[in-house]
Scaffold this motif. Sequence first.
Motif, PDB file in Angstrom:
ATOM      1  N   ILE A  74       5.785 -12.261   5.500  1.00 21.98           N
ATOM      2  CA  ILE A  74       5.991 -11.060   4.901  1.00 21.98           C
ATOM      3  C   ILE A  74       7.142 -11.004   4.057  1.00 21.98           C
ATOM      4  O   ILE A  74       8.283 -11.137   4.791  1.00 21.98           O
ATOM      5  CB  ILE A  74       5.792  -9.949   6.110  1.00 21.98           C
ATOM      6  N   ARG A  98       2.944 -14.572   1.499  1.00 15.61           N
ATOM      7  CA  ARG A  98       1.966 -13.914   2.186  1.00 15.61           C
ATOM      8  C   ARG A  98       0.873 -14.927   2.552  1.00 15.61           C
ATOM      9  O   ARG A  98       0.504 -15.093   3.569  1.00 15.61           O
ATOM     10  CB  ARG A  98       1.272 -12.648   1.795  1.00 15.61           C
ATOM     11  N   GLU A 155       9.812  -9.984   9.080  1.00 21.35           N
ATOM     12  CA  GLU A 155       9.937 -10.301   7.842  1.00 21.35           C
ATOM     13  C   GLU A 155      11.028 -10.371   7.056  1.00 21.35           C
ATOM     14  O   GLU A 155      12.248 -10.371   7.615  1.00 21.35           O
ATOM     15  CB  GLU A 155       9.238  -8.720   7.213  1.00 21.35           C
TER      16      GLU A 155
END
Length: 75
Positions: free
Chosen positions: A71, A66, A42
Amino acid sequence: MTEATVIEAIDAIYVSLRSDNADLDTHIASLKKAMAREGVKEAVFDPTKLAQNNRSGRKTMQAYFRQRGVIVTFS
């Protein structure tokens, strides 16, 4: 030309966001490649560096990224 690191890609995204989202999708693609190369799951952004530092702006950013396979979390 060397490929960008995750930190460099995130910095390029900050610049893009301040420049009215210029080349944002290109920078997201670069970030996605750097994350895959470095094994990062992420991307962590500093909310104080965002143009829209409110809940709505952060949620919009998370949704947009997304949709492109990244992320996003905030520090």
